[in-house]
Write a protein that holds these residues in place. Structure first.
Motif, PDB file in Angstrom:
ATOM      1  N   LYS A 218       1.050   6.941   3.953  1.00  0.00           N
ATOM      2  CA  LYS A 218       0.227   8.072   4.367  1.00  0.00           C
ATOM      3  C   LYS A 218       0.937   9.379   4.071  1.00  0.00           C
TER       4      LYS A 218
ATOM      5  N   TYR B 289       0.702   3.297   6.427  1.00  0.00           N
ATOM      6  CA  TYR B 289       0.228   3.143   5.054  1.00  0.00           C
ATOM      7  C   TYR B 289      -1.250   3.506   4.944  1.00  0.00           C
ATOM      8  N   THR B 290      -1.650   3.853   3.737  1.00  0.00           N
ATOM      9  CA  THR B 290      -3.055   4.111   3.442  1.00  0.00           C
ATOM     10  C   THR B 290      -3.755   2.791   3.138  1.00  0.00           C
ATOM     11  N   THR B 291      -4.981   2.867   2.711  1.00  0.00           N
ATOM     12  CA  THR B 291      -5.710   1.686   2.234  1.00  0.00           C
ATOM     13  C   THR B 291      -5.726   1.626   0.711  1.00  0.00           C
ATOM     14  N   THR B 292      -4.865   2.432   0.088  1.00  0.00           N
ATOM     15  CA  THR B 292      -4.787   2.465  -1.373  1.00  0.00           C
ATOM     16  C   THR B 292      -3.637   1.585  -1.850  1.00  0.00           C
ATOM     17  N   PRO B 293      -3.915   0.546  -2.617  1.00  0.00           N
ATOM     18  CA  PRO B 293      -2.834  -0.299  -3.123  1.00  0.00           C
ATOM     19  C   PRO B 293      -1.845   0.502  -3.962  1.00  0.00           C
TER      20      PRO B 293
ATOM     21  N   TYR C 247       0.837  -1.204   0.000  1.00  0.00           N
ATOM     22  CA  TYR C 247       0.000   0.000   0.000  1.00  0.00           C
ATOM     23  C   TYR C 247       0.869   1.250   0.000  1.00  0.00           C
ATOM     24  N   THR C 248       0.271   2.340  -0.450  1.00  0.00           N
ATOM     25  CA  THR C 248       0.992   3.618  -0.484  1.00  0.00           C
ATOM     26  C   THR C 248       1.178   4.162   0.936  1.00  0.00           C
TER      27      THR C 248
ATOM     28  N   LYS D  28      -2.117  -1.722  -9.400  1.00  0.00           N
ATOM     29  CA  LYS D  28      -3.402  -2.360  -9.692  1.00  0.00           C
ATOM     30  C   LYS D  28      -3.239  -3.873  -9.559  1.00  0.00           C
TER      31      LYS D  28
END
Length: 592
Positions: free
Chosen positions: A476, A485-489, A473-474, A492
Protein backbone atom coordinates in the motif's frame (compact mmCIF):
# COMPACT_ATOMS: atom_id res chain seq x y z
CA UNK A 1 33.23 -40.83 14.70
CA UNK A 2 32.51 -44.50 13.96
CA UNK A 3 34.88 -45.71 16.69
CA UNK A 4 33.00 -43.58 19.18
CA UNK A 5 29.53 -44.48 18.01
CA UNK A 6 28.48 -46.04 21.32
CA UNK A 7 29.37 -43.07 23.49
CA UNK A 8 26.40 -41.72 25.38
CA UNK A 9 25.25 -38.24 24.38
CA UNK A 10 25.24 -36.75 27.86
CA UNK A 11 24.62 -33.30 26.44
CA UNK A 12 21.30 -34.56 25.12
CA UNK A 13 20.22 -35.47 28.61
CA UNK A 14 21.21 -32.11 30.01
CA UNK A 15 19.50 -30.23 27.21
CA UNK A 16 16.38 -32.30 27.70
CA UNK A 17 16.19 -31.42 31.36
CA UNK A 18 16.56 -34.96 32.65
CA UNK A 19 18.72 -33.79 35.56
CA UNK A 20 16.01 -32.29 37.70
CA UNK A 21 16.16 -29.58 40.35
CA UNK A 22 18.84 -27.43 38.76
CA UNK A 23 17.94 -24.56 41.08
CA UNK A 24 18.36 -26.64 44.24
CA UNK A 25 21.46 -27.21 46.38
CA UNK A 26 21.28 -30.90 45.49
CA UNK A 27 22.25 -29.95 41.97
CA UNK A 28 25.76 -29.22 43.29
CA UNK A 29 26.15 -32.84 44.36
CA UNK A 30 27.05 -34.11 40.89
CA UNK A 31 28.65 -37.33 39.70
CA UNK A 32 31.86 -37.28 37.69
CA UNK A 33 31.58 -34.75 34.87
CA UNK A 34 30.85 -36.30 31.48
CA UNK A 35 29.14 -39.36 32.94
CA UNK A 36 25.71 -40.26 34.27
CA UNK A 37 24.81 -43.39 36.21
CA UNK A 38 22.69 -45.87 34.33
CA UNK A 39 20.00 -45.48 37.00
CA UNK A 40 19.41 -41.94 35.76
CA UNK A 41 19.16 -43.09 32.18
CA UNK A 42 17.27 -46.37 32.35
CA UNK A 43 14.07 -44.73 33.55
CA UNK A 44 11.04 -43.33 31.80
CA UNK A 45 12.37 -39.80 32.30
CA UNK A 46 15.83 -40.81 31.15
CA UNK A 47 14.52 -42.52 28.03
CA UNK A 48 12.41 -39.50 27.11
CA UNK A 49 15.39 -37.24 27.64
CA UNK A 50 17.49 -39.38 25.35
CA UNK A 51 14.65 -39.33 22.83
CA UNK A 52 14.48 -35.55 22.95
CA UNK A 53 18.21 -35.60 22.37
CA UNK A 54 17.68 -37.77 19.28
CA UNK A 55 15.18 -35.21 17.98
CA UNK A 56 17.51 -32.32 18.80
CA UNK A 57 20.20 -33.83 16.59
CA UNK A 58 17.99 -33.33 13.53
CA UNK A 59 19.43 -29.88 12.87
CA UNK A 60 22.99 -31.22 12.97
CA UNK A 61 24.04 -28.79 15.69
CA UNK A 62 25.71 -29.53 19.01
CA UNK A 63 25.55 -26.00 20.36
CA UNK A 64 25.84 -22.37 19.47
CA UNK A 65 27.10 -21.95 15.92
CA UNK A 66 28.80 -25.36 15.80
CA UNK A 67 27.99 -28.58 13.98
CA UNK A 68 28.53 -31.91 15.71
CA UNK A 69 32.24 -32.63 15.85
CA UNK A 70 33.16 -29.09 14.88
CA UNK A 71 32.68 -27.03 11.74
CA UNK A 72 30.16 -24.36 10.95
CA UNK A 73 26.48 -25.17 11.46
CA UNK A 74 25.82 -24.71 7.74
CA UNK A 75 28.06 -27.73 7.05
CA UNK A 76 25.47 -30.05 8.61
CA UNK A 77 22.28 -28.04 7.98
CA UNK A 78 19.11 -30.12 8.13
CA UNK A 79 17.81 -28.70 4.85
CA UNK A 80 20.96 -29.77 2.95
CA UNK A 81 21.11 -26.38 1.24
CA UNK A 82 24.69 -26.97 0.16
CA UNK A 83 24.42 -30.62 -0.88
CA UNK A 84 20.91 -30.58 -2.30
CA UNK A 85 20.25 -27.07 -3.62
CA UNK A 86 23.63 -25.52 -4.44
CA UNK A 87 24.82 -28.80 -5.94
CA UNK A 88 21.50 -29.22 -7.72
CA UNK A 89 21.52 -25.92 -9.58
CA UNK A 90 18.89 -24.20 -7.43
CA UNK A 91 21.39 -21.77 -5.98
CA UNK A 92 24.87 -20.33 -6.23
CA UNK A 93 27.01 -20.49 -3.13
CA UNK A 94 26.60 -16.71 -2.86
CA UNK A 95 28.49 -14.13 -0.83
CA UNK A 96 31.90 -13.71 -2.50
CA UNK A 97 34.00 -16.17 -4.41
CA UNK A 98 36.51 -16.57 -1.59
CA UNK A 99 34.07 -16.95 1.33
CA UNK A 100 33.53 -20.57 2.48
CA UNK A 101 35.59 -21.90 -0.44
CA UNK A 102 34.85 -25.54 0.42
CA UNK A 103 31.39 -25.03 -1.08
CA UNK A 104 32.88 -24.04 -4.45
CA UNK A 105 34.19 -27.54 -5.18
CA UNK A 106 30.84 -29.06 -4.20
CA UNK A 107 29.02 -26.71 -6.59
CA UNK A 108 31.46 -27.46 -9.41
CA UNK A 109 31.68 -31.22 -8.77
CA UNK A 110 35.43 -31.07 -8.27
CA UNK A 111 34.96 -32.12 -4.63
CA UNK A 112 37.22 -34.75 -3.11
CA UNK A 113 37.26 -36.80 0.07
CA UNK A 114 39.26 -34.21 2.00
CA UNK A 115 36.45 -31.66 1.95
CA UNK A 116 35.63 -30.92 5.59
CA UNK A 117 31.97 -30.18 4.89
CA UNK A 118 31.36 -33.81 4.01
CA UNK A 119 32.96 -34.98 7.24
CA UNK A 120 30.76 -32.60 9.23
CA UNK A 121 27.62 -33.96 7.58
CA UNK A 122 28.73 -37.56 8.15
CA UNK A 123 29.44 -36.94 11.83
CA UNK A 124 26.14 -35.13 12.37
CA UNK A 125 24.07 -37.99 10.98
CA UNK A 126 25.98 -40.60 12.97
CA UNK A 127 25.55 -38.53 16.11
CA UNK A 128 21.82 -38.73 15.50
CA UNK A 129 22.09 -42.49 14.98
CA UNK A 130 24.07 -42.84 18.22
CA UNK A 131 21.34 -41.05 20.12
CA UNK A 132 18.62 -43.21 18.59
CA UNK A 133 20.49 -46.39 19.48
CA UNK A 134 20.88 -45.14 23.04
CA UNK A 135 17.11 -44.62 23.29
CA UNK A 136 16.46 -48.18 22.18
CA UNK A 137 18.99 -49.64 24.61
CA UNK A 138 17.78 -47.55 27.54
CA UNK A 139 14.15 -48.45 26.80
CA UNK A 140 14.92 -52.13 27.11
CA UNK A 141 16.50 -51.59 30.53
CA UNK A 142 13.93 -49.16 31.95
CA UNK A 143 11.92 -50.87 34.70
CA UNK A 144 9.42 -48.07 35.27
CA UNK A 145 8.08 -48.11 31.70
CA UNK A 146 5.18 -50.20 30.44
CA UNK A 147 5.66 -52.28 27.33
CA UNK A 148 3.42 -49.85 25.47
CA UNK A 149 5.52 -46.86 26.53
CA UNK A 150 8.71 -48.66 25.54
CA UNK A 151 7.30 -49.47 22.12
CA UNK A 152 6.31 -45.83 21.59
CA UNK A 153 9.78 -44.59 22.49
CA UNK A 154 11.47 -47.19 20.30
CA UNK A 155 9.14 -46.42 17.39
CA UNK A 156 10.08 -42.74 17.48
CA UNK A 157 13.77 -43.60 17.79
CA UNK A 158 13.60 -46.00 14.88
CA UNK A 159 11.82 -43.42 12.72
CA UNK A 160 14.58 -40.93 13.48
CA UNK A 161 17.28 -43.52 12.87
CA UNK A 162 15.66 -44.32 9.52
CA UNK A 163 15.82 -40.63 8.66
CA UNK A 164 19.49 -40.28 9.57
CA UNK A 165 20.42 -43.35 7.56
CA UNK A 166 18.28 -42.19 4.63
CA UNK A 167 20.17 -38.89 4.68
CA UNK A 168 23.49 -40.73 4.61
CA UNK A 169 22.33 -43.16 1.94
CA UNK A 170 21.20 -40.50 -0.52
CA UNK A 171 24.43 -38.55 0.00
CA UNK A 172 27.11 -41.26 0.18
CA UNK A 173 25.30 -44.44 -0.91
CA UNK A 174 27.84 -46.80 0.68
CA UNK A 175 27.75 -46.29 4.44
CA UNK A 176 28.38 -48.57 7.44
CA UNK A 177 25.44 -49.69 9.55
CA UNK A 178 25.41 -49.82 13.33
CA UNK A 179 22.43 -50.32 15.60
CA UNK A 180 21.70 -50.86 19.27
CA UNK A 181 23.12 -54.41 19.15
CA UNK A 182 26.46 -53.49 17.55
CA UNK A 183 29.53 -54.16 19.68
CA UNK A 184 32.26 -53.93 17.03
CA UNK A 185 32.10 -50.43 15.65
CA UNK A 186 34.60 -51.01 12.89
CA UNK A 187 32.07 -51.87 10.19
CA UNK A 188 32.43 -52.05 6.42
CA UNK A 189 30.27 -50.01 4.05
CA UNK A 190 29.83 -52.63 1.34
CA UNK A 191 26.40 -53.92 2.41
CA UNK A 192 23.32 -52.12 1.08
CA UNK A 193 21.43 -50.56 4.00
CA UNK A 194 18.08 -50.00 2.25
CA UNK A 195 16.52 -53.06 3.96
CA UNK A 196 17.54 -51.66 7.36
CA UNK A 197 16.04 -48.27 6.54
CA UNK A 198 12.82 -49.95 5.44
CA UNK A 199 12.68 -51.99 8.65
CA UNK A 200 12.94 -48.87 10.81
CA UNK A 201 10.16 -47.07 8.98
CA UNK A 202 7.98 -50.20 8.90
CA UNK A 203 8.30 -50.56 12.66
CA UNK A 204 7.50 -46.88 13.15
CA UNK A 205 4.50 -47.07 10.82
CA UNK A 206 3.13 -50.11 12.63
CA UNK A 207 3.60 -48.75 16.13
CA UNK A 208 3.39 -44.95 16.18
CA UNK A 209 0.07 -43.29 17.01
CA UNK A 210 -1.82 -41.00 14.65
CA UNK A 211 -1.82 -38.15 17.16
CA UNK A 212 1.02 -36.91 19.35
CA UNK A 213 0.53 -34.76 22.43
CA UNK A 214 3.64 -32.71 21.69
CA UNK A 215 4.22 -30.75 18.49
CA UNK A 216 7.19 -32.03 16.53
CA UNK A 217 6.98 -35.68 17.52
CA UNK A 218 6.47 -37.98 14.56
CA UNK A 219 3.33 -40.02 13.95
CA UNK A 220 2.44 -43.12 11.95
CA UNK A 221 1.62 -41.16 8.78
CA UNK A 222 5.01 -39.46 8.73
CA UNK A 223 6.51 -42.95 8.95
CA UNK A 224 4.27 -44.17 6.12
CA UNK A 225 5.30 -41.25 3.91
CA UNK A 226 9.00 -41.79 4.62
CA UNK A 227 8.71 -45.53 3.98
CA UNK A 228 7.00 -44.79 0.66
CA UNK A 229 9.77 -42.33 -0.18
CA UNK A 230 12.31 -45.06 0.55
CA UNK A 231 10.48 -47.40 -1.82
CA UNK A 232 10.53 -44.68 -4.47
CA UNK A 233 14.29 -44.23 -4.16
CA UNK A 234 14.67 -48.01 -4.47
CA UNK A 235 12.41 -48.02 -7.53
CA UNK A 236 9.92 -50.28 -5.76
CA UNK A 237 7.08 -48.45 -7.43
CA UNK A 238 4.24 -50.87 -6.70
CA UNK A 239 4.93 -50.81 -2.96
CA UNK A 240 5.35 -47.04 -3.02
CA UNK A 241 2.12 -46.52 -4.94
CA UNK A 242 -0.05 -48.35 -2.43
CA UNK A 243 1.48 -46.57 0.54
CA UNK A 244 1.40 -43.10 -0.99
CA UNK A 245 -2.28 -43.63 -1.82
CA UNK A 246 -2.98 -44.51 1.80
CA UNK A 247 -1.11 -41.46 3.07
CA UNK A 248 -2.92 -39.13 0.65
CA UNK A 249 -6.39 -40.46 1.36
CA UNK A 250 -6.10 -41.23 5.07
CA UNK A 251 -3.06 -39.48 6.50
CA UNK A 252 -3.11 -36.80 9.18
CA UNK A 253 -0.51 -34.59 10.77
CA UNK A 254 0.54 -35.21 14.36
CA UNK A 255 -2.30 -32.98 15.59
CA UNK A 256 -4.85 -35.19 13.83
CA UNK A 257 -5.62 -32.78 10.97
CA UNK A 258 -6.05 -34.43 7.56
CA UNK A 259 -3.19 -33.73 5.16
CA UNK A 260 -3.91 -31.09 2.56
CA UNK A 261 -2.26 -28.17 0.80
CA UNK A 262 -2.42 -24.79 2.47
CA UNK A 263 -4.16 -22.05 0.49
CA UNK A 264 -1.08 -19.83 0.68
CA UNK A 265 2.14 -21.46 -0.53
CA UNK A 266 4.31 -19.40 1.84
CA UNK A 267 2.46 -20.65 4.91
CA UNK A 268 4.96 -23.51 4.78
CA UNK A 269 7.85 -21.11 5.33
CA UNK A 270 6.33 -18.73 7.85
CA UNK A 271 6.92 -19.44 11.54
CA UNK A 272 3.49 -18.02 12.38
CA UNK A 273 1.78 -20.73 10.30
CA UNK A 274 4.11 -23.69 10.80
CA UNK A 275 3.04 -27.22 11.72
CA UNK A 276 0.01 -26.84 9.52
CA UNK A 277 -1.99 -29.40 7.54
CA UNK A 278 0.78 -29.67 4.96
CA UNK A 279 3.44 -30.65 7.51
CA UNK A 280 4.38 -34.32 7.33
CA UNK A 281 7.83 -34.26 8.95
CA UNK A 282 9.65 -31.11 9.98
CA UNK A 283 12.57 -30.13 12.20
CA UNK A 284 11.31 -27.77 14.88
CA UNK A 285 13.08 -24.47 15.55
CA UNK A 286 12.66 -21.79 18.23
CA UNK A 287 13.77 -18.18 18.50
CA UNK A 288 14.27 -16.03 21.58
CA UNK A 289 14.02 -19.03 23.88
CA UNK A 290 15.96 -17.38 26.69
CA UNK A 291 19.27 -19.07 25.96
CA UNK A 292 20.55 -16.04 24.04
CA UNK A 293 21.87 -18.29 21.28
CA UNK A 294 20.51 -19.25 17.90
CA UNK A 295 21.23 -22.95 18.32
CA UNK A 296 17.50 -23.65 18.02
CA UNK A 297 16.75 -20.93 15.45
CA UNK A 298 17.91 -22.65 12.28
CA UNK A 299 21.53 -21.60 12.45
CA UNK A 300 22.19 -24.02 9.61
CA UNK A 301 20.80 -21.23 7.42
CA UNK A 302 22.32 -18.34 9.33
CA UNK A 303 24.46 -17.32 6.33
CA UNK A 304 21.54 -17.20 3.93
CA UNK A 305 20.13 -13.69 4.33
CA UNK A 306 20.67 -10.72 2.00
CA UNK A 307 24.01 -9.01 2.43
CA UNK A 308 24.24 -5.34 3.46
CA UNK A 309 20.56 -5.48 4.35
CA UNK A 310 18.45 -5.15 7.52
CA UNK A 311 19.63 -8.69 8.35
CA UNK A 312 23.31 -7.73 8.34
CA UNK A 313 24.68 -11.05 7.11
CA UNK A 314 25.73 -12.89 4.99
CA UNK A 315 24.59 -13.10 1.36
CA UNK A 316 24.94 -16.85 0.76
CA UNK A 317 22.52 -19.20 -1.03
CA UNK A 318 21.54 -17.06 -4.00
CA UNK A 319 19.00 -18.51 -6.48
CA UNK A 320 20.29 -19.19 -9.97
CA UNK A 321 19.22 -17.66 -13.26
CA UNK A 322 18.29 -21.16 -14.41
CA UNK A 323 15.95 -21.59 -11.46
CA UNK A 324 14.29 -18.19 -11.87
CA UNK A 325 13.77 -18.79 -15.59
CA UNK A 326 12.00 -22.06 -14.79
CA UNK A 327 9.05 -20.11 -13.37
CA UNK A 328 8.18 -18.56 -16.73
CA UNK A 329 4.77 -19.65 -18.02
CA UNK A 330 3.39 -19.57 -21.55
CA UNK A 331 0.21 -17.90 -22.79
CA UNK A 332 -1.86 -20.75 -21.35
CA UNK A 333 -0.20 -20.65 -17.94
CA UNK A 334 1.87 -23.82 -18.38
CA UNK A 335 5.64 -24.03 -17.88
CA UNK A 336 8.18 -24.33 -20.67
CA UNK A 337 9.41 -27.83 -19.92
CA UNK A 338 12.34 -27.84 -22.31
CA UNK A 339 13.28 -24.33 -23.42
CA UNK A 340 12.52 -22.25 -20.35
CA UNK A 341 15.90 -20.53 -20.59
CA UNK A 342 14.87 -19.24 -24.01
CA UNK A 343 12.26 -17.16 -22.16
CA UNK A 344 14.40 -15.63 -19.39
CA UNK A 345 13.08 -13.58 -16.52
CA UNK A 346 14.43 -10.03 -16.62
CA UNK A 347 17.11 -9.52 -13.97
CA UNK A 348 19.42 -6.75 -12.83
CA UNK A 349 22.74 -8.57 -13.16
CA UNK A 350 25.40 -5.87 -13.54
CA UNK A 351 22.95 -3.03 -12.90
CA UNK A 352 23.51 -0.79 -9.89
CA UNK A 353 20.60 -0.23 -7.52
CA UNK A 354 20.81 3.46 -8.35
CA UNK A 355 20.34 2.81 -12.07
CA UNK A 356 16.99 2.27 -13.81
CA UNK A 357 15.65 -1.25 -14.12
CA UNK A 358 12.46 -2.47 -15.79
CA UNK A 359 10.57 -5.30 -14.12
CA UNK A 360 9.70 -8.39 -16.11
CA UNK A 361 6.28 -8.01 -17.73
CA UNK A 362 5.75 -11.59 -18.90
CA UNK A 363 3.73 -14.45 -17.46
CA UNK A 364 5.15 -15.94 -14.28
CA UNK A 365 4.37 -18.61 -11.72
CA UNK A 366 3.86 -16.79 -8.37
CA UNK A 367 6.00 -19.37 -6.59
CA UNK A 368 8.93 -17.50 -8.14
CA UNK A 369 8.36 -14.52 -5.85
CA UNK A 370 8.00 -16.63 -2.72
CA UNK A 371 11.27 -18.38 -3.55
CA UNK A 372 13.50 -15.81 -5.25
CA UNK A 373 14.16 -12.33 -3.93
CA UNK A 374 14.46 -10.15 -7.02
CA UNK A 375 14.73 -6.44 -7.64
CA UNK A 376 11.54 -4.38 -7.48
CA UNK A 377 9.41 -7.15 -5.93
CA UNK A 378 8.29 -7.11 -2.26
CA UNK A 379 10.74 -9.04 -0.13
CA UNK A 380 8.13 -10.20 2.36
CA UNK A 381 7.42 -7.04 4.39
CA UNK A 382 10.98 -5.68 4.30
CA UNK A 383 10.42 -3.46 1.27
CA UNK A 384 11.00 -3.97 -2.41
CA UNK A 385 14.21 -5.86 -3.04
CA UNK A 386 16.76 -3.19 -4.08
CA UNK A 387 18.81 -5.48 -6.29
CA UNK A 388 22.58 -5.12 -6.34
CA UNK A 389 22.61 -3.15 -3.10
CA UNK A 390 21.72 -6.35 -1.20
CA UNK A 391 24.16 -8.55 -3.13
CA UNK A 392 27.74 -8.87 -1.95
CA UNK A 393 29.24 -9.90 -5.30
CA UNK A 394 26.96 -10.27 -8.30
CA UNK A 395 29.79 -11.41 -10.55
CA UNK A 396 30.27 -14.67 -8.64
CA UNK A 397 26.81 -15.15 -7.17
CA UNK A 398 24.16 -13.58 -9.38
CA UNK A 399 21.39 -11.02 -8.76
CA UNK A 400 18.97 -12.91 -6.50
CA UNK A 401 18.44 -13.55 -2.77
CA UNK A 402 17.05 -16.55 -0.91
CA UNK A 403 13.59 -16.03 0.56
CA UNK A 404 12.07 -19.18 2.08
CA UNK A 405 14.34 -19.03 5.13
CA UNK A 406 13.58 -15.38 5.96
CA UNK A 407 11.25 -14.13 8.71
CA UNK A 408 8.79 -11.22 8.41
CA UNK A 409 9.70 -7.80 9.75
CA UNK A 410 6.35 -7.48 11.56
CA UNK A 411 7.07 -10.59 13.65
CA UNK A 412 10.85 -10.41 13.92
CA UNK A 413 10.64 -9.93 17.69
CA UNK A 414 8.90 -13.28 17.99
CA UNK A 415 10.25 -15.40 15.17
CA UNK A 416 13.54 -13.74 14.28
CA UNK A 417 16.60 -14.23 16.48
CA UNK A 418 19.48 -11.78 16.59
CA UNK A 419 21.45 -13.06 19.57
CA UNK A 420 24.43 -13.98 17.43
CA UNK A 421 26.47 -12.53 14.59
CA UNK A 422 24.02 -13.81 11.97
CA UNK A 423 20.21 -14.09 11.93
CA UNK A 424 18.14 -16.99 13.17
CA UNK A 425 14.58 -17.96 12.35
CA UNK A 426 11.97 -19.95 14.28
CA UNK A 427 10.39 -21.42 11.16
CA UNK A 428 10.37 -25.21 10.87
CA UNK A 429 12.66 -26.99 8.42
CA UNK A 430 10.47 -29.07 6.13
CA UNK A 431 11.85 -32.53 5.45
CA UNK A 432 8.62 -33.87 3.92
CA UNK A 433 5.53 -31.79 3.27
CA UNK A 434 2.30 -32.85 1.63
CA UNK A 435 3.04 -31.25 -1.75
CA UNK A 436 6.20 -33.35 -1.84
CA UNK A 437 4.10 -36.45 -1.12
CA UNK A 438 1.69 -35.62 -3.95
CA UNK A 439 4.51 -35.20 -6.44
CA UNK A 440 6.29 -38.36 -5.33
CA UNK A 441 2.99 -40.21 -5.70
CA UNK A 442 2.55 -38.70 -9.17
CA UNK A 443 6.01 -39.91 -10.13
CA UNK A 444 5.14 -43.44 -9.04
CA UNK A 445 1.90 -43.37 -11.06
CA UNK A 446 3.83 -42.30 -14.16
CA UNK A 447 6.49 -44.94 -13.66
CA UNK A 448 3.83 -47.64 -13.36
CA UNK A 449 1.80 -46.28 -16.26
CA UNK A 450 -1.35 -46.35 -14.14
CA UNK A 451 -4.39 -44.10 -13.89
CA UNK A 452 -3.84 -40.65 -15.35
CA UNK A 453 -0.06 -41.00 -14.87
CA UNK A 454 -0.14 -38.65 -11.89
CA UNK A 455 -1.89 -35.78 -13.66
CA UNK A 456 -4.43 -35.23 -10.87
CA UNK A 457 -1.74 -35.01 -8.20
CA UNK A 458 0.32 -32.53 -10.22
CA UNK A 459 -2.76 -30.44 -10.93
CA UNK A 460 -3.60 -30.35 -7.25
CA UNK A 461 -0.23 -28.70 -6.64
CA UNK A 462 -0.64 -26.33 -9.57
CA UNK A 463 -4.15 -25.36 -8.49
CA UNK A 464 -2.71 -24.10 -5.21
CA UNK A 465 -0.09 -22.10 -7.11
CA UNK A 466 -2.86 -20.52 -9.20
CA UNK A 467 -4.88 -19.48 -6.15
CA UNK A 468 -4.77 -15.65 -5.82
CA UNK A 469 -4.68 -16.13 -2.04
CA UNK A 470 -1.06 -17.16 -2.53
CA UNK A 471 0.07 -14.36 -4.83
CA UNK A 472 2.62 -11.73 -3.87
CA UNK A 473 1.02 -8.27 -3.86
CA UNK A 474 2.39 -4.75 -3.96
CA UNK A 475 2.60 -2.59 -0.84
CA UNK A 476 0.00 0.00 0.00
CA UNK A 477 2.92 2.27 0.75
CA UNK A 478 6.39 1.15 -0.35
CA UNK A 479 7.92 3.45 2.24
CA UNK A 480 6.02 1.56 4.96
CA UNK A 481 6.17 -2.12 3.91
CA UNK A 482 4.66 -3.39 7.15
CA UNK A 483 1.55 -1.30 6.49
CA UNK A 484 -0.16 -3.92 4.36
CA UNK A 485 -0.66 -4.88 0.74
CA UNK A 486 -2.88 -3.81 -2.13
CA UNK A 487 -4.96 -6.14 -4.29
CA UNK A 488 -2.55 -5.61 -7.18
CA UNK A 489 -0.25 -8.57 -7.88
CA UNK A 490 3.45 -7.71 -7.87
CA UNK A 491 3.92 -9.38 -11.26
CA UNK A 492 1.84 -10.95 -14.02
CA UNK A 493 0.98 -14.25 -12.44
CA UNK A 494 -0.52 -16.76 -14.87
CA UNK A 495 -0.68 -20.41 -13.82
CA UNK A 496 -2.97 -23.14 -15.06
CA UNK A 497 -3.48 -26.85 -14.57
CA UNK A 498 -2.52 -29.34 -17.24
CA UNK A 499 -5.56 -30.20 -19.40
CA UNK A 500 -7.06 -33.67 -19.26
CA UNK A 501 -5.10 -36.14 -21.32
CA UNK A 502 -2.01 -33.92 -21.40
CA UNK A 503 0.09 -36.71 -19.89
CA UNK A 504 -0.17 -38.75 -23.07
CA UNK A 505 2.59 -41.13 -22.13
CA UNK A 506 5.11 -42.01 -19.45
CA UNK A 507 7.95 -39.90 -20.88
CA UNK A 508 5.96 -36.67 -21.06
CA UNK A 509 4.34 -37.29 -17.69
CA UNK A 510 7.71 -37.75 -16.01
CA UNK A 511 9.15 -34.63 -17.64
CA UNK A 512 6.24 -32.57 -16.30
CA UNK A 513 6.43 -34.15 -12.85
CA UNK A 514 10.19 -33.64 -12.62
CA UNK A 515 9.74 -30.00 -13.59
CA UNK A 516 6.93 -29.49 -11.09
CA UNK A 517 9.18 -30.76 -8.31
CA UNK A 518 11.80 -28.24 -9.42
CA UNK A 519 9.26 -25.42 -9.08
CA UNK A 520 7.38 -26.50 -5.97
CA UNK A 521 10.37 -27.63 -3.90
CA UNK A 522 12.94 -25.09 -5.10
CA UNK A 523 15.59 -24.08 -2.54
CA UNK A 524 14.43 -26.82 -0.13
CA UNK A 525 17.41 -29.14 -0.55
CA UNK A 526 15.83 -31.75 -2.84
CA UNK A 527 17.04 -30.95 -6.34
CA UNK A 528 20.44 -32.67 -6.50
CA UNK A 529 19.10 -35.86 -4.98
CA UNK A 530 16.18 -35.84 -7.42
CA UNK A 531 18.18 -35.36 -10.60
CA UNK A 532 20.74 -37.91 -9.42
CA UNK A 533 18.21 -40.66 -8.77
CA UNK A 534 16.41 -39.83 -12.04
CA UNK A 535 19.64 -40.22 -14.00
CA UNK A 536 19.37 -36.75 -15.55
CA UNK A 537 21.95 -34.92 -13.46
CA UNK A 538 24.48 -34.47 -16.27
CA UNK A 539 21.86 -33.07 -18.65
CA UNK A 540 20.19 -30.80 -16.09
CA UNK A 541 23.42 -29.42 -14.68
CA UNK A 542 24.94 -28.88 -18.11
CA UNK A 543 21.98 -26.64 -18.95
CA UNK A 544 22.46 -24.73 -15.71
CA UNK A 545 26.24 -24.42 -16.10
CA UNK A 546 25.80 -23.17 -19.66
CA UNK A 547 23.23 -20.49 -18.76
CA UNK A 548 24.62 -19.21 -15.47
CA UNK A 549 28.26 -19.86 -16.32
CA UNK A 550 28.13 -17.32 -19.12
CA UNK A 551 27.63 -14.44 -16.70
CA UNK A 552 28.32 -15.78 -13.19
CA UNK A 553 31.85 -16.92 -12.46
CA UNK A 554 31.40 -19.52 -9.72
CA UNK A 555 30.20 -22.27 -12.08
CA UNK A 556 31.95 -21.19 -15.27
CA UNK A 557 33.54 -24.28 -16.77
CA UNK A 558 31.97 -26.63 -14.20
CA UNK A 559 30.96 -30.15 -15.21
CA UNK A 560 29.27 -33.25 -13.78
CA UNK A 561 30.81 -36.70 -14.24
CA UNK A 562 28.24 -39.52 -14.63
CA UNK A 563 28.73 -42.70 -12.60
CA UNK A 564 30.74 -40.72 -10.08
CA UNK A 565 29.16 -37.48 -8.99
CA UNK A 566 25.73 -38.93 -8.24
CA UNK A 567 27.14 -39.51 -4.75
CA UNK A 568 29.63 -37.65 -2.61
CA UNK A 569 32.97 -39.20 -1.64
CA UNK A 570 33.28 -40.99 1.69
CA UNK A 571 35.12 -38.50 3.93
CA UNK A 572 38.82 -39.36 4.06
CA UNK A 573 38.85 -38.65 7.79
CA UNK A 574 36.37 -41.49 8.30
CA UNK A 575 38.32 -43.88 6.08
CA UNK A 576 41.43 -43.11 8.11
CA UNK A 577 39.63 -43.70 11.40
CA UNK A 578 38.67 -47.19 10.29
CA UNK A 579 42.15 -48.09 9.07
CA UNK A 580 44.62 -50.42 10.75
CA UNK A 581 47.43 -48.58 9.02
CA UNK A 582 47.24 -50.73 5.91
CA UNK A 583 43.61 -51.14 4.95
CA UNK A 584 40.35 -49.48 5.97
CA UNK A 585 36.99 -51.04 6.66
CA UNK A 586 35.48 -48.26 4.58
CA UNK A 587 35.70 -48.45 0.80
CA UNK A 588 35.78 -45.20 -1.17
CA UNK A 589 33.00 -44.51 -3.68
CA UNK A 590 33.79 -45.11 -7.37
CA UNK A 591 35.73 -42.38 -9.13
CA UNK A 592 37.15 -40.65 -6.06
Amino acid sequence: MMKNIQRLSVCALVAAGIIQGSCKKAYLQQPVLGALPSAAINTAAGVDGLLIGAYSALDGQQGTNTAFGGGGPWEAAADNWVYGSVAGGDAHKGSSGTDQPAINSIARFSVDASNGFLNSKWKADYEGITRCNNVIKASAAAKDMTDVAKTQAVAQARFLRGHYYFDLKKMFNNVPYVDETTTNFVQSNTTDIWPKIEDDFKFAYANLPEIQAQIGRVNKWAAAAYLAKSYLYEKKYTEADALFTTVITTGKNSAGVAYDLTANYFDNFNAATKNNKETVFAVQQAANDGTNTISEANNGDMLNYPYNSPFGCCGFFQPTLDLANSFRTDATGLPYLDDYNSHPVANDQGIASTSPFTLDAGNLDPRLDWTVGRRGIPFLDWGNHPGQGWIREQSSAGPYSAKKNVYFQATKGTYGDSHSWAPGNANQINIIRFADVLLMAAEVKAQLGTGDLGLAYVNRVRARAANPAGFVYTYKNAANPTGGYTTTPAAKYVVSQYPGGYFSGKALALRAIYFERKLELAMEGHRFFDISRWGIAQQSLATYFNVDGKVITDVKGASFTPNKNEYYPIPQAQIDLESDGKTSALKQNPGY
